[in-house]
Design an enzyme around this catalytic site. Structure first.
Site, PDB file in Angstrom:
ATOM      1  N   TYR A   1      -6.024   6.789  -7.489  1.00  0.00           N
ATOM      2  CA  TYR A   1      -7.458   7.044  -7.347  1.00  0.00           C
ATOM      3  C   TYR A   1      -8.144   7.225  -8.698  1.00  0.00           C
ATOM      4  O   TYR A   1      -9.298   7.648  -8.746  1.00  0.00           O
ATOM      5  CB  TYR A   1      -7.686   8.278  -6.478  1.00  0.00           C
ATOM      6  CG  TYR A   1      -7.127   8.131  -5.083  1.00  0.00           C
ATOM      7  CD1 TYR A   1      -7.638   7.172  -4.203  1.00  0.00           C
ATOM      8  CD2 TYR A   1      -6.072   8.920  -4.644  1.00  0.00           C
ATOM      9  CE1 TYR A   1      -7.125   7.020  -2.926  1.00  0.00           C
ATOM     10  CE2 TYR A   1      -5.553   8.774  -3.369  1.00  0.00           C
ATOM     11  CZ  TYR A   1      -6.080   7.831  -2.515  1.00  0.00           C
ATOM     12  OH  TYR A   1      -5.561   7.673  -1.244  1.00  0.00           O
TER      13      TYR A   1
ATOM     14  N   TYR B   1       0.827  -1.205   0.000  1.00  0.00           N
ATOM     15  CA  TYR B   1       0.000   0.000   0.000  1.00  0.00           C
ATOM     16  C   TYR B   1       0.864   1.259   0.000  1.00  0.00           C
ATOM     17  O   TYR B   1       0.593   2.213  -0.740  1.00  0.00           O
ATOM     18  CB  TYR B   1      -0.912  -0.018   1.223  1.00  0.00           C
ATOM     19  CG  TYR B   1      -1.841   1.171   1.326  1.00  0.00           C
ATOM     20  CD1 TYR B   1      -2.828   1.390   0.374  1.00  0.00           C
ATOM     21  CD2 TYR B   1      -1.736   2.066   2.387  1.00  0.00           C
ATOM     22  CE1 TYR B   1      -3.689   2.475   0.467  1.00  0.00           C
ATOM     23  CE2 TYR B   1      -2.597   3.147   2.502  1.00  0.00           C
ATOM     24  CZ  TYR B   1      -3.572   3.346   1.530  1.00  0.00           C
ATOM     25  OH  TYR B   1      -4.422   4.423   1.631  1.00  0.00           O
TER      26      TYR B   1
ATOM     27  N   CYS C   1     -14.903   6.782   3.857  1.00  0.00           N
ATOM     28  CA  CYS C   1     -15.383   6.474   2.511  1.00  0.00           C
ATOM     29  C   CYS C   1     -15.540   7.790   1.770  1.00  0.00           C
ATOM     30  O   CYS C   1     -16.372   8.623   2.144  1.00  0.00           O
ATOM     31  CB  CYS C   1     -16.706   5.719   2.542  1.00  0.00           C
ATOM     32  SG  CYS C   1     -17.379   5.399   0.886  1.00  0.00           S
TER      33      CYS C   1
ATOM     34  N   ASP D   1      -9.183  12.955  -2.586  1.00  0.00           N
ATOM     35  CA  ASP D   1      -8.159  11.916  -2.735  1.00  0.00           C
ATOM     36  C   ASP D   1      -7.466  12.116  -4.083  1.00  0.00           C
ATOM     37  O   ASP D   1      -8.077  11.922  -5.135  1.00  0.00           O
ATOM     38  CB  ASP D   1      -8.795  10.518  -2.678  1.00  0.00           C
ATOM     39  CG  ASP D   1      -9.368  10.199  -1.322  1.00  0.00           C
ATOM     40  OD1 ASP D   1      -8.848  10.730  -0.317  1.00  0.00           O
ATOM     41  OD2 ASP D   1     -10.337   9.423  -1.253  1.00  0.00           O
TER      42      ASP D   1
ATOM     43  N   CYS E   1     -27.325   6.561 -14.801  1.00  0.00           N
ATOM     44  CA  CYS E   1     -26.716   5.884 -15.932  1.00  0.00           C
ATOM     45  C   CYS E   1     -27.749   4.972 -16.584  1.00  0.00           C
ATOM     46  O   CYS E   1     -28.344   4.114 -15.925  1.00  0.00           O
ATOM     47  CB  CYS E   1     -25.504   5.055 -15.482  1.00  0.00           C
ATOM     48  SG  CYS E   1     -24.796   4.031 -16.790  1.00  0.00           S
TER      49      CYS E   1
END
Length: 213
Positions: free
Chosen positions: A135, A83, A198, A130, A207
């Site tokens: 990302y 990570y 989150c 982020d 969509c």
């Protein structure tokens, strides 16, 4: 460093990585099924990158018809990255989620609909606050049928986004590269830490999933 993290590096500049995976996959924390192959006959695999993989994985493990999910790294050069290495911007990977699903119970189109609606695919190398290549938005397909549906939905969604004032879709769509499992503490993170971070935020644009050509 900030500049590097927002520009994809070359293979020659990537970290060397390692031969040994960083995770010996354990059973899924939520339902106890395996997160590593072999999977039951008839299952299909899809891969999605939508920003931080914690929230992405939670979206998909809750969908009926999804057999299992896992968090990992994909789309870069460094084998079996950690990570910290991915966060450095020197692996080329994005945070991705593997979704193993039963196409008789949930369609790939339904998975794509959630993909497009649950994040903003027009932001390039970031999702909200982020920032970095890890990302970026990505769809890594595992069959020609997935590729066709991914491209159809991108075209349709880009038109609808443009009508609402958004810029071009920047989602990377290509054949699935190797998927490297993330460390165990990332797997099903928001089931282990329900109030954890989150950063997902959609555009508010629905969509429409077209019928296959």
């Amino acid at each position: 460093m900030f500049r590097t993290k927002n520009l994809l590096i070359s293979e020659e500049s990537a970290l060397p990585g390692r031969d040994t995976p960083v995770l010996a996959p354990l059973p899924h924390f939520v339902h106890g099924r395996t997160i590593a192959p072999p999977f039951p006959e008839g299952m299909e695999i899809a891969y999605f990158g939508m920003g931080c993989f914690w929230g992405v994985e939670r979206i998909y493990w809750q969908i009926p018809g999804v057999y299992t999910t896992a968090a990992g790294y994909q789309g870069g050069f460094t084998p079996n990255p950690t990570y910290r290495e991915v966060c450095s911007g020197y692996t080329g990977h994005t945070e991705a989620v593997m979704v193993v699903f039963d196409p008789e119970a949930v369609s790939y189109g339904d998975l794509l609909k959630r993909f497009w609606e649950e994040h903003n695919p027009t932001q390039g190398m970031r999702q909200g606050n982020d920032r970095g290549t890890q990302y970026r938005s990505a769809i890594y397909w595992t069959s020609d049928a997935q590729r066709e549906m991914a491209e159809q939905t991108r075209e349709a969604y880009e038109r609808d986004l443009a009508a609402r004032g958004f810029g071009p879709v920047t989602t990377e769509i290509r054949p699935a590269p190797p998927f490297y499992y993330a460390e165990d503490y990332h797997q099903q993170y928001l089931a282990k830490i329900p109030n954890g971070y989150c950063g997902l935020k959609g555009t508010g644009v629905s969509c429409r999933v077209p019928a296959p050509r």
